[in-house]
Design a protein around this motif. Structure first.
Motif, PDB file in Angstrom:
ATOM      1  N   ARG A  24      38.539  -1.929 -44.938  1.00  0.00           N
ATOM      2  CA  ARG A  24      39.461  -2.572 -43.991  1.00  0.00           C
ATOM      3  C   ARG A  24      39.884  -3.965 -44.452  1.00  0.00           C
ATOM      4  NH1 ARG A  24      41.259  -2.805 -38.890  1.00  0.00           N
ATOM      5  NH2 ARG A  24      41.201  -4.810 -37.798  1.00  0.00           N
ATOM      6  N   THR A  46      41.772   8.899 -38.306  1.00  0.00           N
ATOM      7  CA  THR A  46      42.219   7.506 -38.430  1.00  0.00           C
ATOM      8  C   THR A  46      43.244   7.363 -39.543  1.00  0.00           C
ATOM      9  OG1 THR A  46      40.058   6.724 -37.657  1.00  0.00           O
ATOM     10  CG2 THR A  46      41.453   5.130 -38.790  1.00  0.00           C
ATOM     11  N   THR A  54      46.623   8.978 -38.513  1.00  0.00           N
ATOM     12  CA  THR A  54      47.396   8.206 -37.527  1.00  0.00           C
ATOM     13  C   THR A  54      47.828   6.840 -38.058  1.00  0.00           C
ATOM     14  OG1 THR A  54      45.340   7.343 -36.573  1.00  0.00           O
ATOM     15  CG2 THR A  54      46.272   9.336 -35.575  1.00  0.00           C
ATOM     16  N   LEU A  86      45.975   4.372 -39.324  1.00  0.00           N
ATOM     17  CA  LEU A  86      45.038   3.312 -38.931  1.00  0.00           C
ATOM     18  C   LEU A  86      45.324   2.775 -37.527  1.00  0.00           C
ATOM     19  CD1 LEU A  86      44.815   1.277 -42.277  1.00  0.00           C
ATOM     20  CD2 LEU A  86      43.548   3.314 -41.592  1.00  0.00           C
ATOM     21  N   ASN A  87      45.419   3.698 -36.581  1.00  0.00           N
ATOM     22  CA  ASN A  87      45.566   3.295 -35.186  1.00  0.00           C
ATOM     23  C   ASN A  87      44.427   2.357 -34.795  1.00  0.00           C
ATOM     24  OD1 ASN A  87      44.607   3.888 -32.208  1.00  0.00           O
ATOM     25  ND2 ASN A  87      46.812   4.272 -32.270  1.00  0.00           N
ATOM     26  N   LEU A 112      41.516   3.821 -32.812  1.00  0.00           N
ATOM     27  CA  LEU A 112      40.688   4.731 -33.591  1.00  0.00           C
ATOM     28  C   LEU A 112      39.828   3.976 -34.594  1.00  0.00           C
ATOM     29  CD1 LEU A 112      43.108   7.740 -34.216  1.00  0.00           C
ATOM     30  CD2 LEU A 112      41.163   7.600 -32.646  1.00  0.00           C
ATOM     31  N   VAL A 113      40.379   2.919 -35.165  1.00  0.00           N
ATOM     32  CA  VAL A 113      39.592   2.069 -36.067  1.00  0.00           C
ATOM     33  C   VAL A 113      38.411   1.474 -35.305  1.00  0.00           C
ATOM     34  CG1 VAL A 113      39.599  -0.064 -37.423  1.00  0.00           C
ATOM     35  CG2 VAL A 113      41.506   1.536 -37.614  1.00  0.00           C
ATOM     36  N   HIS A 117      35.842   4.160 -34.615  1.00  0.00           N
ATOM     37  CA  HIS A 117      35.162   4.540 -35.848  1.00  0.00           C
ATOM     38  C   HIS A 117      34.022   3.560 -36.144  1.00  0.00           C
ATOM     39  CE1 HIS A 117      34.850   6.959 -39.358  1.00  0.00           C
ATOM     40  NE2 HIS A 117      35.268   6.041 -40.216  1.00  0.00           N
ATOM     41  N   SER A 153      39.757  -5.373 -34.434  1.00  0.00           N
ATOM     42  CA  SER A 153      40.719  -4.299 -34.699  1.00  0.00           C
ATOM     43  C   SER A 153      42.158  -4.728 -34.448  1.00  0.00           C
ATOM     44  CB  SER A 153      40.398  -3.069 -33.838  1.00  0.00           C
ATOM     45  OG  SER A 153      40.522  -3.352 -32.465  1.00  0.00           O
TER      46      SER A 153
END
Length: 297
Positions: free
Chosen positions: A37, A121, A124, A126-127, A130-131, A134, A190
């Motif tokens: 990330r 993830t 999508t 890197l929504n 969802l990140v 996760h 995020s």
């Protein structure tokens, strides 16, 4: 008549070794996931389960971002294999140690679910939510792996409260504050500047406001932790050593959080903050489990 407790169940050396390796791997994958990330490698592999539409592994054209993302996927495999080995090693003792058997299943099932969540993830783009999920799921797995280690060194059978009722209530109330602090911390990160990929733009919450909101329960958590540790040591409760460990980890976590907030969120500090959150939570799990002891025969 003298009260006695049953002796801890002895397992093979391999189980102790692999249980520790599984816990460490769960922590390490948070670090590798954070690296993905924070280096903008979230879409280093554009597909899942393949890395590209035509290749399982990154191609030369994908550069270092593809290597970083694929390395995290390989680490997921390591985590899964270790979780499977732990489950296999505890399988024969599942009747007498159902607690360990259930925890081992949770870790393995969580790892498999995490692999799918990682794929979604990527699909999508890197929504942010969802990140956040996760990462949170990875943190929970660290806590479950820590719980497995604690129970591994304890005997089977029922457990009884080992601390005053009011103290136990204080610890459980602190659990809620810890959860709120982590939730806002995850939302802050995020929606922050480190989106995971250069082409991903966050249009969610204001990270600056979230950073302040995240700090409020954090300071409340620190005050509660000071009370927990102080009472434990004053009354020589079985939670005293781990409450001190939790307090130390939390103090370092707050220090890093304030530092990163005042230095424009350097990636290294953000990554350290992510890993420390998992270790702090794991230490707190031990505190909670120390509220009880094996029931006396």
């Amino acid at each position: 008549m003298t009260a006695v407790t049953s002796a801890p169940t002895r397992f093979s050396t391999a189980l102790y070794v692999f249980a520790w390796l599984s816990f460490l791997a769960e922590v390490i994958i948070i670090a590798t996931g954070g690296t993905v990330r924070l280096t903008g490698s979230g879409l280093g592999c554009t597909e899942w389960p393949l890395c590209t539409p035509d290749s399982l592994v990154p191609t030369e054209a994908m550069g270092v971002h593809g290597v970083i993302e694929f390395s995290n996927r390989l680490m997921s495999t390591v985590v899964g294999v270790l979780a499977l080995v732990v489950l296999v090693l505890v399988w024969r003792r599942r009747a007498e140690r159902r607690d360990l058997f259930v925890l081992a299943w949770i870790v393995l099932g969580g790892v498999l679910a995490q692999a799918v969540a990682g794929g979604v993830t990527v699909w999508t783009g890197l929504n942010a939510f969802l990140v956040a999920f996760h990462y949170t799921a990875s943190l929970v797995l660290v806590c479950v792996a820590a719980a497995f280690l604690v129970r591994l060194y304890e005997p089977a059978g029922p457990r009884e409260r080992a601390v005053p009722r009011g103290y136990a209530a204080l610890v459980h109330a602190t659990s809620l504050v810890l959860a709120v602090t982590i939730a806002f911390g995850v939302l802050t990160t995020s929606n922050g500047p480190h989106s995971g990929d250069a082409d991903v733009v966050r249009n969610g919450f204001d990270a600056t406001i979230l950073a302040h909101v995240h700090a409020w329960p954090g300071y409340i958590l620190l005050a509660l932790t000071l009370a927990i540790a102080g009472i434990a040591w004053a009354r020589r409760l079985p939670t005293r050593r781990w409450s001190l460990a939790f307090l130390g980890a939390l103090a370092v976590q707050i220090f890093v959080g304030v530092w990163q907030a005042n230095t424009a969120l350097p990636p290294l500090l953000v990554g350290i903050h992510m890993v420390l959150a998992a270790l702090t939570s794991a230490a707190y799990v031990v505190v909670v489990l120390r509220l009880k002891r094996p029931a006396r025969a």
